[in-house]
Design a protein around this motif. Structure first.
Motif, PDB file in Angstrom:
ATOM      1  N   GLY C 266       0.804  -1.210   0.000  1.00 20.31           N
ATOM      2  CA  GLY C 266       0.000   0.000   0.000  1.00 20.31           C
ATOM      3  C   GLY C 266       0.842   1.268   0.000  1.00 20.31           C
ATOM      4  N   ASP C 267       2.154   1.126   0.205  1.00 18.35           N
ATOM      5  CA  ASP C 267       3.017   2.304   0.118  1.00 18.35           C
ATOM      6  C   ASP C 267       3.340   2.583  -1.347  1.00 18.35           C
ATOM      7  N   ASP C 285       0.710   6.360   1.334  1.00 13.84           N
ATOM      8  CA  ASP C 285       0.419   5.110   2.041  1.00 13.84           C
ATOM      9  C   ASP C 285      -1.089   4.894   1.995  1.00 13.84           C
ATOM     10  N   VAL C 286      -1.487   3.834   1.321  1.00 11.47           N
ATOM     11  CA  VAL C 286      -2.900   3.487   1.299  1.00 11.47           C
ATOM     12  C   VAL C 286      -3.183   2.643   2.527  1.00 11.47           C
ATOM     13  N   GLN C 287      -4.313   2.913   3.135  1.00 12.57           N
ATOM     14  CA  GLN C 287      -4.730   2.140   4.302  1.00 12.57           C
ATOM     15  C   GLN C 287      -4.700   0.642   3.968  1.00 12.57           C
ATOM     16  N   GLY C 288      -4.099  -0.151   4.851  1.00 12.56           N
ATOM     17  CA  GLY C 288      -4.037  -1.588   4.616  1.00 12.56           C
ATOM     18  C   GLY C 288      -2.765  -1.971   3.895  1.00 12.56           C
ATOM     19  N   ASP C 458       4.721  -3.814   8.348  1.00 13.63           N
ATOM     20  CA  ASP C 458       4.063  -2.826   7.492  1.00 13.63           C
ATOM     21  C   ASP C 458       5.029  -2.512   6.350  1.00 13.63           C
ATOM     22  N   ASP C 459       4.478  -2.012   5.249  1.00  6.51           N
ATOM     23  CA  ASP C 459       5.319  -1.574   4.145  1.00  6.51           C
ATOM     24  C   ASP C 459       6.216  -0.432   4.623  1.00  6.51           C
TER      25      ASP C 459
END
Ligand SMILES: [Mn+2]
Ligand SMILES: [Mn+2]
Ligand SMILES: [Mn+2]
Ligand SMILES: [Mn+2]
Lengths: 140, 476, 476, 140
Positions: C266-267, C285-288, C458-459
């Motif tokens: 999502g990044d 950064d997209v949620q998730g 997380d990314d």
């Protein structure tokens, strides 16, 4: 298991095998072993001696025969056959009655094993072979 | 078994050896009986032959005294001892054969299970099949398989056979085997039975083999699941969705990417609100098929959606798309054709500005059954040449339907022969006069699928729309 | 074998039955000998016991005449005939055991092959392993496997074992098995040997079983390959590429999606030429995480690239992205944070307008080691509320590096404990004074990976840039 | 194969088995079959007759015994045993010496099969069982 007596017989010829059979039979008679068991014991000795004269270096080896007694007081004849031969590489195969190669008749070591009450073999490539067998005078 | 000669030879030698034994009762002479019996076994003579040889020897000595009978008993016994060896071997080998046969049954069950387990695509199904197989193949009371979570976000999984637990033994007999995949511990497979059960080395070997094949199947299913999730999710997220409802506009779409298991190809379409209260309808085709082309469709759609917020001239939007295609980094250039329409939806009619970048001209189906192309052909987008694009204004009135389509509709080939082309499409549309857009799109799709015999060689997209019939129109 | 009692019982009954036979020489009396022998076998008595019973019977009759001896021979023969049956069975059962053992060997080879074949992820490897296994398991001269093309675009595949062909027989013996997957014909597996070879039913069964498991493995590999190709291709096409060279700007990026086997999260980041000769640098950064979020990153990047052609104010571009996220059909809404910079690159300095939509403020590393945030915090994009966004103008001079990053950099947790956060990042950057952007980005990435122990939750994305040092600057 | 003579013996009791053995032995002696083969033939008859008395309906069946001659002029004794019993469901298993169930001693039908030169069986669930065996007078 207490040892009563002991005799060592060098196996170099068929005559020596006869000596071993005779010695074992004499001990068996002394223990009042049934005649059929005497015969089976003699046959087992012939088979393991044949193993020496066939496979050992120069066909030589030795057999020790003595009386033994187990913890319960049961008495029997013990035979130890030794040679300095090449040893047996694949013991399991040597004892599985030749069925993996087909057509075996189950004589030799596997045959001897079936005729006695206890059978033990210690062998390996280059270390020779020692077979120990016992026939008890009274049936289990 | 045996021939008369060998049998006779046996009888003669037996008789002679027995005579020797009668004379001296020596061990040496008795040993000859053993040798004769052994030779008889090796020559595959019958035990009956030995019995007969014995009796011919008895006839030869012709004496019934105790001593002779006793010697005879010794000698016969000795000659039969090798037969006894074989007799005992029979019982032993029979047991060996039985055990080997049991092993064969287990291995065959394992082979069948292997096929079933590897045919399962989900880890859950694999676990249940493995537990059931483990229980069956070693004939145990219960089997359990448990695997660790792959990832902190996932739960560990277990399966039990039978699914319902009985109370069971407090101290059952148990054997287990580790599951490992690509060098990492996956979990464990365990079998339990009543406490007196003794599992054999073969049971353990079979369980280990089963654990090994289950490990491979689980690993494969996990890998497959991962790739499949990525592929599915991305394809669904990138695929244009259902058309939004637009007041005054009837619109329908049909969309079929080519290729088994593929949900998104190089064809695309869109219908969305433009910046100025107007709407945009478009259809396009990226050069090539499959996922490579699919990623470019996302670029095309998102770029045109953004551009439409600033730009109402279709040619302007397509020029920006051309630039975006040229700017793409990494990938070798991809061409794209688009038919783009900027719609102003009115009362019973739709006015549209239309530009075609390398795309086949859309067709208008008139209420009288005429079918005419509209718009002006333009240049392919994304190539070296600056595209030549022309905006054309068209008005769709009552009963007129505009059909946008990709070349997958008009280049249906079978055995290198075109079976559905532009001519066939026009002929089909001529039969669609008066039909609403959805029925028109449906007919075109059906004809294309029939011509392709269910096996598309190119993506197919059809977007049809027209003014919604206004019931009050003639009354007002 | 046998006990004294049973043995004695045998002797007495044998003696009595023999006496009857001696008296009448009838078949009935002889049949008793057969019955006794059969019972002895069933009681697992020894053949030697029968011999002894015979001799005690002889002692009892005490006669050595020919007639008695002849009757004795008949009787003994009859009593031993069941032993002969068993003796003959030994040779037969030994053969059965040998065949079962051979079957076990074949099935074990098959089980091993099953694991190896299913561990192969490519069809080519499966075919070669299958051919090798087929040849080995039936001990044949050659094995060949051929599968049809899945698709008109693909070639058929074959594998042969051994790979090189010998001249071979003109009319070899051959057996074959069909490969089928999901109800469709896949191909064929064939084994050939010299013409005199007779393949057994078991050889055919083994070959069929092998064909079955190979079919499953091939089908799985094809399915996996298809999904993997889609997943790989889409991820690679959607992933932002390498940074383009920009005269006067030094820029570096680090990008690590979380999750094994995942190439895109999502990044996202981007650096591209904006419409007016300026440049755009952004990070978001997209949620998730994972593929769901990844598709939204494509929308975000393509939308901002298109918008940047019309719009130079960062807040304007982000507002358009907000609208595009809200317009998304199908999917439930996705939020997104972006830090967007519009850059004018000058001689030894970079002037930038900056807006942050819900994103952590970027940090400037000054030549003296100070680290300061720039820009003003704004609202998350894609949510219900109209975003509040502020454009801030910043100038980066000689030796200053701006670091844009996502929250994966500053929220590294291990066992629910934050081990690398904002404070650690600032402290690390304070040691980066004077370093070029690539070295700064490298240090940050290394620290984050170390803190995560190689397992990102997380990314992580880092984009660092600053004016390229101008060697002539102080001279001019 | 030309038929020389034929005799049909109903098998209902052990006495009938003796009659069958006797008849076969008489024919075998007539062919100068070796005594050991006579014994094996009698034993085979006992085993197949036992199969009738044990498994057939009411333990009843019949045995046909005759002399046969093959194309090469070789002569032998043929025995055909028939019953109307339930038949044998799994013939292969019935003939494989019981090793699949363990502990079989290889008597019964598989035993009889080994003692003769030719052996054929025709059976099936509900159709009864017919066993045909031949022992040739001269060895192959
Ligand atoms: Mn295309
Ligand atoms: Mn196309
Ligand atoms: Mn995220
Ligand atoms: Mn994040």
């Amino acid at each position: 298991m207490a040892r009563d007596t002991s005799e060592r017989i060098a196996i170099e010829s068929d005559a020596d095998v006869v000596t071993a059979r005779q010695r074992a039979r004499a001990l068996a008679i002394g223990l009042e072993m049934p005649s059929t068991d005497q015969t089976l014991l003699a046959t087992a000795i012939s088979e393991i001696a044949r193993n020496i004269t066939t496979y050992a270096v120069d066909g030589r080896g030795e057999v020790l025969i003595d009386l033994v007694r187990d913890a319960r007081g049961r008495r029997g004849v013990r035979v130890i056959a030794r040679d300095e031969g090449p040893g047996i590489e694949d013991l399991e195969r040597a004892l599985t009655d030749g069925y993996t190669t087909g057509g075996g008749l189950g004589l030799g070591l596997p045959g001897a094993r079936r005729l006695v009450d206890e059978f033990d073999i210690d062998t390996g490539p280059g270390k020779g072979t020692t077979v120990t067998l016992i026939k008890w005078a009274q049936r289990g | 078994m045996g021939t008369g000669d060998v049998t006779n030879g046996l009888a003669a030698r037996y008789s002679a050896a027995f005579a020797v034994y009668l004379a001296d009762r020596s061990e040496l002479a008795l040993g000859a009986a053993y040798d004769l019996g052994r030779e008889a076994v090796k020559a595959q003579l019958s035990v009956l032959d030995v019995a007969d040889a014995h009796h011919s020897a008895m006839r030869d000595v012709r004496a019934g005294d105790d001593a002779t009978l006793s010697a005879a008993a010794d000698f016969l016994r000795e000659s039969l001892s090798t037969f006894e060896t074989v007799h005992r071997g029979y019982i032993e080998v029979q047991e060996v054969a039985r055990l080997e046969h049991e092993y064969v049954q287990q291995l065959r069950a394992l082979a069948d299970a292997s096929v079933a387990i590897n045919s399962s695509l989900t880890v859950e199904a694999i676990l249940q099949l493995t537990a059931d197989t483990a229980r069956g193949v070693v004939h145990a009371g219960r089997a359990t398989i448990a695997i660790l979570a792959q990832d902190p976000r996932h739960r560990p999984l277990t399966a039990t056979s039978p699914p319902r637990l009985s109370d069971g033994d407090a101290h059952p007999a148990r054997i287990s085997a580790h599951l490992t995949g690509r060098g990492k511990e996956l979990g464990v497979l365990e079998v339990v039975d009543e406490h007196h059960r003794v599992f054999s080395a073969r049971d353990e070997a079979i369980l280990t083999q089963l654990a090994q094949l289950a490990s491979v199947a689980i690993t494969n299913a996990q890998l497959y699941e991962r790739e499949r999730t990525i592929a599915r999710t991305l394809q669904r997220s990138l695929r244009p969705g259902a058309l939004p409802p637009v007041h005054g506009l009837s619109a329908a779409v049909r969309f079929r990417p080519a290729g088994e298991g593929i949900e998104l190809g190089g064809d695309f379409y869109d219908l969305f609100a433009a910046g100025d209260g107007a709407w945009t309808a478009l259809i396009g085709d990226v050069q090539g098929k499959g996922p490579d082309a699919a990623a470019v469709t996302a670029l095309a759609r998102h770029t045109m959606r953004a551009a439409a917020a600033y730009e109402s001239r279709p040619s302007g939007v397509l020029r920006l798309l051309h630039k975006a295609l040229r700017d793409q980094t990494g990938d070798e250039g991809r061409f794209c054709t688009v038919c783009y329409a900027h719609l102003r939806v009115g009362w019973g009619e739709v006015e549209l500005d239309l530009a075609c970048g390398g795309h086949p001209l859309p067709l208008v189906v008139h209420p009288n059954g005429r079918v005419t192309p509209v718009g002006q052909l333009g240049t392919l987008l994304g190539s070296d040449i600056e595209p030549q694009l022309t905006d054309v204004t068209v008005t769709l009135g009552h009963g007129q339907v505009l059909v946008l389509y990709t070349d997958g509709v008009t280049e249906v080939r079978r055995r290198r022969q075109e079976v559905f082309g532009h001519r066939e499409l026009v002929a089909l549309l001529e039969t669609c006069a008066g039909l609403p857009p959805d029925a028109v799109a449906e007919r075109v799709e059906t004809a294309v699928l029939a011509a392709s015999e269910g096996r598309l060689r190119d993506d197919v997209a059809i977007l049809a729309f027209g003014p919604t019939p206004q019931p009050k129109e003639t009354d007002g």
